[in-house]
Design a protein around this motif. Structure first.
Motif, PDB file in Angstrom:
ATOM      1  N   SER A 142       0.827  -1.204   0.000  1.00 33.12           N
ATOM      2  CA  SER A 142       0.000   0.000   0.000  1.00 33.12           C
ATOM      3  C   SER A 142       0.864   1.258   0.000  1.00 33.12           C
ATOM      4  O   SER A 142       2.067   1.218   0.298  1.00 33.12           O
ATOM      5  N   ASN A 143       0.228   2.390  -0.308  1.00 34.19           N
ATOM      6  CA  ASN A 143       0.937   3.669  -0.276  1.00 34.19           C
ATOM      7  C   ASN A 143       1.532   3.937   1.105  1.00 34.19           C
ATOM      8  O   ASN A 143       2.680   4.367   1.223  1.00 34.19           O
ATOM      9  N   ALA A 144       0.738   3.694   2.144  1.00 38.50           N
ATOM     10  CA  ALA A 144       1.224   3.956   3.504  1.00 38.50           C
ATOM     11  C   ALA A 144       2.433   3.096   3.833  1.00 38.50           C
ATOM     12  O   ALA A 144       3.424   3.575   4.401  1.00 38.50           O
ATOM     13  N   ASP A 145       2.378   1.807   3.463  1.00 32.84           N
ATOM     14  CA  ASP A 145       3.496   0.903   3.737  1.00 32.84           C
ATOM     15  C   ASP A 145       4.744   1.339   2.977  1.00 32.84           C
ATOM     16  O   ASP A 145       5.852   1.359   3.521  1.00 32.84           O
ATOM     17  N   ALA A 146       4.566   1.664   1.692  1.00 37.33           N
ATOM     18  CA  ALA A 146       5.713   2.032   0.858  1.00 37.33           C
ATOM     19  C   ALA A 146       6.363   3.317   1.356  1.00 37.33           C
ATOM     20  O   ALA A 146       7.591   3.411   1.453  1.00 37.33           O
ATOM     21  N   ASN A 147       5.546   4.315   1.673  1.00 38.22           N
ATOM     22  CA  ASN A 147       6.097   5.594   2.127  1.00 38.22           C
ATOM     23  C   ASN A 147       6.852   5.441   3.443  1.00 38.22           C
ATOM     24  O   ASN A 147       7.934   6.008   3.634  1.00 38.22           O
ATOM     25  N   ALA A 148       6.285   4.671   4.375  1.00 38.63           N
ATOM     26  CA  ALA A 148       6.939   4.492   5.672  1.00 38.63           C
ATOM     27  C   ALA A 148       8.217   3.676   5.541  1.00 38.63           C
ATOM     28  O   ALA A 148       9.235   3.995   6.165  1.00 38.63           O
ATOM     29  N   ALA A 149       8.178   2.616   4.733  1.00 39.49           N
ATOM     30  CA  ALA A 149       9.347   1.751   4.583  1.00 39.49           C
ATOM     31  C   ALA A 149      10.514   2.495   3.950  1.00 39.49           C
ATOM     32  O   ALA A 149      11.676   2.255   4.289  1.00 39.49           O
ATOM     33  N   LEU A 150      10.207   3.409   3.020  1.00 38.18           N
ATOM     34  CA  LEU A 150      11.249   4.139   2.307  1.00 38.18           C
ATOM     35  C   LEU A 150      11.502   5.532   2.883  1.00 38.18           C
ATOM     36  O   LEU A 150      12.337   6.269   2.353  1.00 38.18           O
ATOM     37  N   SER A 151      10.781   5.881   3.945  1.00 37.10           N
ATOM     38  CA  SER A 151      10.904   7.215   4.562  1.00 37.10           C
ATOM     39  C   SER A 151      10.689   8.318   3.533  1.00 37.10           C
ATOM     40  O   SER A 151      11.466   9.276   3.437  1.00 37.10           O
ATOM     41  N   MET A 152       9.610   8.198   2.776  1.00 36.85           N
ATOM     42  CA  MET A 152       9.324   9.151   1.712  1.00 36.85           C
ATOM     43  C   MET A 152       7.969   9.821   1.941  1.00 36.85           C
ATOM     44  O   MET A 152       7.142   9.340   2.691  1.00 36.85           O
ATOM     45  N   TYR A 153       7.817  10.953   1.267  1.00 40.39           N
ATOM     46  CA  TYR A 153       6.573  11.719   1.278  1.00 40.39           C
ATOM     47  C   TYR A 153       6.086  12.012   2.701  1.00 40.39           C
ATOM     48  O   TYR A 153       4.974  11.693   3.073  1.00 40.39           O
ATOM     49  N   ARG A 154       6.975  12.660   3.455  1.00 45.20           N
ATOM     50  CA  ARG A 154       6.628  13.093   4.801  1.00 45.20           C
ATOM     51  C   ARG A 154       5.505  14.134   4.731  1.00 45.20           C
ATOM     52  O   ARG A 154       5.391  14.875   3.759  1.00 45.20           O
ATOM     53  N   MET A 155       4.710  14.214   5.805  1.00 41.40           N
ATOM     54  CA  MET A 155       3.538  15.090   5.808  1.00 41.40           C
ATOM     55  C   MET A 155       3.555  16.029   7.001  1.00 41.40           C
ATOM     56  O   MET A 155       4.135  15.739   8.034  1.00 41.40           O
ATOM     57  N   HIS A 156       2.885  17.157   6.828  1.00 38.98           N
ATOM     58  CA  HIS A 156       2.810  18.187   7.871  1.00 38.98           C
ATOM     59  C   HIS A 156       1.382  18.703   7.937  1.00 38.98           C
ATOM     60  O   HIS A 156       0.812  19.094   6.914  1.00 38.98           O
ATOM     61  N   VAL A 157       0.806  18.718   9.142  1.00 37.03           N
ATOM     62  CA  VAL A 157      -0.552  19.235   9.328  1.00 37.03           C
ATOM     63  C   VAL A 157      -0.530  20.452  10.253  1.00 37.03           C
ATOM     64  O   VAL A 157      -0.892  21.548   9.855  1.00 37.03           O
ATOM     65  N   LEU A 158      -0.112  20.225  11.497  1.00 40.37           N
ATOM     66  CA  LEU A 158      -0.074  21.292  12.496  1.00 40.37           C
ATOM     67  C   LEU A 158       1.302  21.370  13.123  1.00 40.37           C
ATOM     68  O   LEU A 158       1.909  20.338  13.400  1.00 40.37           O
ATOM     69  N   ASP A 159       1.779  22.587  13.364  1.00 40.73           N
ATOM     70  CA  ASP A 159       2.992  22.716  14.165  1.00 40.73           C
ATOM     71  C   ASP A 159       2.594  22.767  15.637  1.00 40.73           C
ATOM     72  O   ASP A 159       1.418  22.931  15.990  1.00 40.73           O
ATOM     73  N   ILE A 160       3.557  22.618  16.497  1.00 46.74           N
ATOM     74  CA  ILE A 160       3.279  22.471  17.925  1.00 46.74           C
ATOM     75  C   ILE A 160       2.625  23.716  18.514  1.00 46.74           C
ATOM     76  O   ILE A 160       1.728  23.622  19.368  1.00 46.74           O
ATOM     77  N   ASP A 161       3.007  24.919  18.050  1.00 49.13           N
ATOM     78  CA  ASP A 161       2.420  26.132  18.606  1.00 49.13           C
ATOM     79  C   ASP A 161       0.954  26.271  18.204  1.00 49.13           C
ATOM     80  O   ASP A 161       0.121  26.712  19.002  1.00 49.13           O
ATOM     81  N   SER A 162       0.629  25.893  16.962  1.00 53.44           N
ATOM     82  CA  SER A 162      -0.768  25.949  16.515  1.00 53.44           C
ATOM     83  C   SER A 162      -1.614  24.946  17.291  1.00 53.44           C
ATOM     84  O   SER A 162      -2.745  25.247  17.691  1.00 53.44           O
ATOM     85  N   ALA A 163      -1.070  23.749  17.498  1.00 51.93           N
ATOM     86  CA  ALA A 163      -1.797  22.740  18.270  1.00 51.93           C
ATOM     87  C   ALA A 163      -2.024  23.214  19.699  1.00 51.93           C
ATOM     88  O   ALA A 163      -3.119  23.050  20.263  1.00 51.93           O
ATOM     89  N   ALA A 164      -0.995  23.827  20.307  1.00 48.42           N
ATOM     90  CA  ALA A 164      -1.130  24.335  21.674  1.00 48.42           C
ATOM     91  C   ALA A 164      -2.198  25.418  21.744  1.00 48.42           C
ATOM     92  O   ALA A 164      -2.990  25.474  22.698  1.00 48.42           O
ATOM     93  N   LEU A 165      -2.240  26.281  20.736  1.00 42.99           N
ATOM     94  CA  LEU A 165      -3.248  27.342  20.700  1.00 42.99           C
ATOM     95  C   LEU A 165      -4.654  26.750  20.618  1.00 42.99           C
ATOM     96  O   LEU A 165      -5.564  27.151  21.365  1.00 42.99           O
ATOM     97  N   LEU A 166      -4.844  25.773  19.741  1.00 44.68           N
ATOM     98  CA  LEU A 166      -6.169  25.188  19.562  1.00 44.68           C
ATOM     99  C   LEU A 166      -6.616  24.402  20.793  1.00 44.68           C
ATOM    100  O   LEU A 166      -7.799  24.378  21.127  1.00 44.68           O
TER     101      LEU A 166
END
Length: 313
Positions: free
Chosen positions: A87-111
């Motif tokens: 799967s895409n998830a397995d392939a990306n994790a195994a190869l350490s590829m296509y890292r993702m970013h949603v929230l940084d720590i300061d935004s999460a702390a604010l919310l």
């Protein structure tokens, strides 16, 4: 890049200023101009508009882009070959590829109304902040690791074995399970479920599990969902996928604000949640030769158990 991301990102017309900023050497002011965090509050309606929190790109967002440059063509080819078998998830994790970013720590702390670690006195012991985080469907743990310093105890769950290994390499406890009942009667101060609802087969059951696992009196759920809602479930290699078993009657072509209203009124509130905060954030993914960065349009909700359905609140 996984085909589904490329297709969806193209459909959502990734802002050209972001591509231009990446090509010219992105700076924080350019990034703040290029990424979309605002919305039309009038389209949300007065109730949801009153809880909308506008965030912004931060130095952490910039650091993510700088530390995760586009993949080379050979690396992308290797990823494509791996995708024939897993799967895409397995392939990306195994190869350490296509890292993702949603929230940084300061935004999460604010919310979440938490104090970021930088604002906590050095004399304060970790025992003074023993908040517990559960990250459901944590992927490779990139986002979990970003949130972890806010908490005294962190547990992740994942189905993908390569993802579980990647999470544990980060020093984060992780249980490999798709059945959250295995967590028993435990409660967590924050239950995060980031970009999982549209990739699971039984989203209503998942929401019920999030309710059950959240600390009844003061717990919060941190939920991120790509909008408009377009669900499917991965089924191994070659990009195979299927429709979810539980269907959510949401408009797959709705504008962001309308999609937020639908998800809130038709799914989240009937599931027993009260909406405390909403933000719009770009869901970023490391790029390749096709695009220097991929982005989707996320809605981030901070929820608590509805007082009407929670006798302990």
């Amino acid at each position: 890049m996984p085909k589904a991301w490329v297709t969806k990102a193209t459909q959502l017309s990734m802002p050209s200023p972001l591509e231009q900023a990446m090509e010219e050497g992105v700076s924080l002011p350019a990034l703040q101009q290029a990424l979309r965090y605002s919305c039309c509050k009038e389209r949300l309606g007065p109730e949801l508009a009153s809880v909308f929190v506008e965030l912004s790109a931060s130095k952490r967002t910039l650091d993510f882009l700088h530390s995760h440059p586009p993949h080379s063509i050979p690396a992308s080819w290797a990823r494509a070959v791996a995708g024939w078998f897993v799967s895409n998830a397995d392939a990306n994790a195994a190869l350490s590829m296509y890292r993702m970013h949603v929230l940084d720590i300061d935004s999460a702390a604010l919310l979440l109304d938490l104090s970021p670690p930088s604002s906590v006195s050095s004399q304060e012991s970790p025992a003074a902040r023993p908040l517990r985080l559960l990250d459901v469907g944590a992927g490779d743990g990139q986002v979990t690791a970003e949130l972890a310093p806010l908490f005294g105890e962190v547990l992740a769950t994942e189905v993908s074995l390569p993802c579980v290994r990647a999470i544990r390499k980060r020093g984060i406890a992780c249980e490999r399970t798709a059945d959250l009942s295995t967590l028993g009667s435990r409660h967590f101060d924050v239950v995060a479920c980031l970009n999982v609802l549209d990739r699971c087969s039984r989203p209503l059951d998942l929401l019920a599990d999030l309710c059950r696992l959240t600390e009844p009196r003061s717990g919060r759920v941190l939920l991120a969902v790509v909008l408009p809602f377009s669900p499917w479930v991965e089924c191994g290699g070659m990009g195979r996928r299927k429709r979810p078993e539980q269907h959510l009657a949401l408009n797959p072509r709705a504008q962001w604000e309308e999609a937020v209203k639908e998800l809130s009124s038709l799914v989240l509130q009937p599931a027993g949640f009260e909406i405390l905060k909403i933000s719009r954030v770009p869901y970023l993914c490391q790029g390749d030769a096709s695009s220097s960065v991929y982005t989707l349009d996320d809605a981030v909700f901070v929820l608590r158990l509805s007082p009407e359905l929670n006798p302990l609140s």
